[in-house]
Design a protein around this motif. Structure first.
Motif, PDB file in Angstrom:
ATOM      1  N   SER B  23      17.443  -2.180 -48.696  1.00 30.55           N
ATOM      2  CA  SER B  23      16.783  -1.669 -47.466  1.00 30.55           C
ATOM      3  C   SER B  23      15.539  -2.876 -47.233  1.00 30.55           C
ATOM      4  N   VAL B  24      14.921  -3.111 -46.399  1.00 34.51           N
ATOM      5  CA  VAL B  24      14.307  -3.912 -46.296  1.00 34.51           C
ATOM      6  C   VAL B  24      12.238  -3.063 -46.338  1.00 34.51           C
ATOM      7  N   PHE B  28       8.218  -2.527 -41.675  1.00 35.75           N
ATOM      8  CA  PHE B  28       8.880  -3.690 -40.494  1.00 35.75           C
ATOM      9  C   PHE B  28       8.832  -3.725 -39.442  1.00 35.75           C
ATOM     10  N   PHE B  29       8.802  -2.623 -38.916  1.00 40.99           N
ATOM     11  CA  PHE B  29       8.683  -3.043 -37.685  1.00 40.99           C
ATOM     12  C   PHE B  29       7.499  -3.552 -37.330  1.00 40.99           C
ATOM     13  N   ARG B  31       5.509  -5.174 -38.549  1.00 34.55           N
ATOM     14  CA  ARG B  31       5.668  -6.637 -39.193  1.00 34.55           C
ATOM     15  C   ARG B  31       6.037  -7.280 -38.263  1.00 34.55           C
ATOM     16  N   LEU B  32       6.794  -7.149 -37.739  1.00 27.70           N
ATOM     17  CA  LEU B  32       7.690  -7.644 -36.930  1.00 27.70           C
ATOM     18  C   LEU B  32       6.748  -7.903 -35.160  1.00 27.70           C
ATOM     19  N   ARG B  35       4.119 -10.236 -35.608  1.00 28.47           N
ATOM     20  CA  ARG B  35       4.677 -11.697 -35.442  1.00 28.47           C
ATOM     21  C   ARG B  35       5.423 -12.174 -33.740  1.00 28.47           C
ATOM     22  N   MET B  36       5.552 -11.147 -33.209  1.00 33.94           N
ATOM     23  CA  MET B  36       5.938 -11.685 -31.755  1.00 33.94           C
ATOM     24  C   MET B  36       4.733 -12.083 -30.975  1.00 33.94           C
ATOM     25  N   ASN B  37       3.490 -10.810 -30.874  1.00 32.13           N
ATOM     26  CA  ASN B  37       1.990 -10.657 -31.112  1.00 32.13           C
ATOM     27  C   ASN B  37       1.646 -12.431 -31.033  1.00 32.13           C
ATOM     28  N   GLU B  39       2.732 -14.997 -32.542  1.00 33.40           N
ATOM     29  CA  GLU B  39       4.268 -15.965 -31.766  1.00 33.40           C
ATOM     30  C   GLU B  39       4.212 -16.634 -29.862  1.00 33.40           C
ATOM     31  N   LYS B  40       3.378 -15.185 -29.097  1.00 36.76           N
ATOM     32  CA  LYS B  40       3.626 -15.507 -28.107  1.00 36.76           C
ATOM     33  C   LYS B  40       1.819 -15.076 -28.027  1.00 36.76           C
TER      34      LYS B  40
END
Lengths: 192, 109
Positions: B23-24, B28-29, B31-32, B35-37, B39-40
């Motif tokens: 399992s992660v 996890f969400f 962190r995800l 990361r998305m923010n 990169e954006k």
């Protein structure tokens, strides 16, 4: 099934709540697959994140002809194999550099990989097996990992890999044969 | 020895049977999303920087200057090559005149 379709429809409208539900529903599946292929927890987490970023960005390309999980598995396998290739290239480049004296350090072999899901009494044997799995060609490795760590049937693997059932069967037979050869070589040296 | 090796191989091959799934790590969400923010925001920063009027105007001026420089340099090189061609033509004509065998032989009027 209906819930899944609704979630996908919402995700196509870039609904963040739907995205969160999707991530939480499939995060372990994606991570476990990536972990089996990459044999490194950090790389697996990184790859799992990249998979979900791609899902969010390219959900409009998902035509719903196959199951959502099949599409997810495909992205995960592709991303994991890409990372393996990238790492191999880096390793080769570092080796060439070391030959020319530009880099004194040779890239070390990765340390033993302990899969957290393996039963305690099987841990030592699993470490040896994962070392042998690492040496398999990409398609054999993929079929083996999907079968053993994800517990997928031949039918599901054939859908993910876009192969016939008999082709998957042949891949797994070859993988087992190759693993036996690698394990034999390992134990012949280890037991001397 | 061989029997022992075969036994070990079989045990290794069976070692993944009945394994649990990994399992992660928790959050996890989160962190995800972070990361998305990030990169954006990187691409957002780049696009907003390029879209500034001053930067956009400077970029257009630079492109026009490069184009003008290329056109001038090519025009100059064409002019140089045409004058060189004229010189070569004159030399050829002169040499044709001087290399006339009849004139060398009959130097007396």
């Amino acid at each position: 099934m209906n819930d899944e379709r609704e979630l996908i429809a919402l995700l196509k409208k870039k609904d963040r709540k739907a995205f969160k539900i999707i991530v939480e529903a499939w995060q372990d599946m994606v991570y476990n697959t990536a972990l089996g292929l990459l044999q490194n927890a950090e790389d697996a987490e990184d790859t799992a994140q990249e998979v979900f970023i791609q899902v969010y960005d390219s959900i409009l390309t998902f035509k719903e002809e196959s199951k959502f999980s099949t599409w997810l598995y495909r992205i995960t396998v592709t991303k994991s194999l890409d990372l393996i290739r990238k790492k191999k290239r880096k390793k080769r480049f570092a080796f060439v550099q070391s030959l020319y004296g530009k880099n004194d350090e040779l890239v070390n072999d990765p340390s033993d990989f302990f899969h957290p899901g393996v039963k305690l009494e099987n841990k030592e044997n699993a470490v040896v097996l994962f070392k042998a799995v690492e040496k398999l060609p990409a398609n054999q490795k993929t079929a083996f990992i999907l079968n053993k760590t994800e517990g997928l049937s031949y039918g599901e693997i054939s859908e993910i890999m876009k192969l016939s059932g008999s082709a998957v069967d042949a891949l797994l037979q070859r993988a087992k044969k190759n693993l036996q050869t690698h394990l034999k070589e390992y134990y012949e040296v280890a037991l001397k | 020895m061989q029997k022992n090796i075969n036994h070990k191989i079989q045990k290794a091959l069976d070692s993944l049977d009945g394994m649990d799934k990994a399992s992660v790590k928790p959050f996890f969400f989160a962190r995800l999303e972070a990361r998305m923010n990030s990169e954006k925001s990187i691409w957002g920063n780049v696009s907003s920087f390029v879209a500034r009027p001053a930067i956009a105007f400077a970029c257009i001026c630079f492109i026009i200057m490069v184009n003008a420089a290329v056109i001038f340099s090519s025009a100059k090189s064409n002019a140089v090559s045409s004058s060189q061609n004229d010189e070569i033509a004159t030399v050829d004509e002169y040499s044709q005149v001087s290399s006339n065998l009849f004139e060398f032989v009959n130097t007396q009027p």
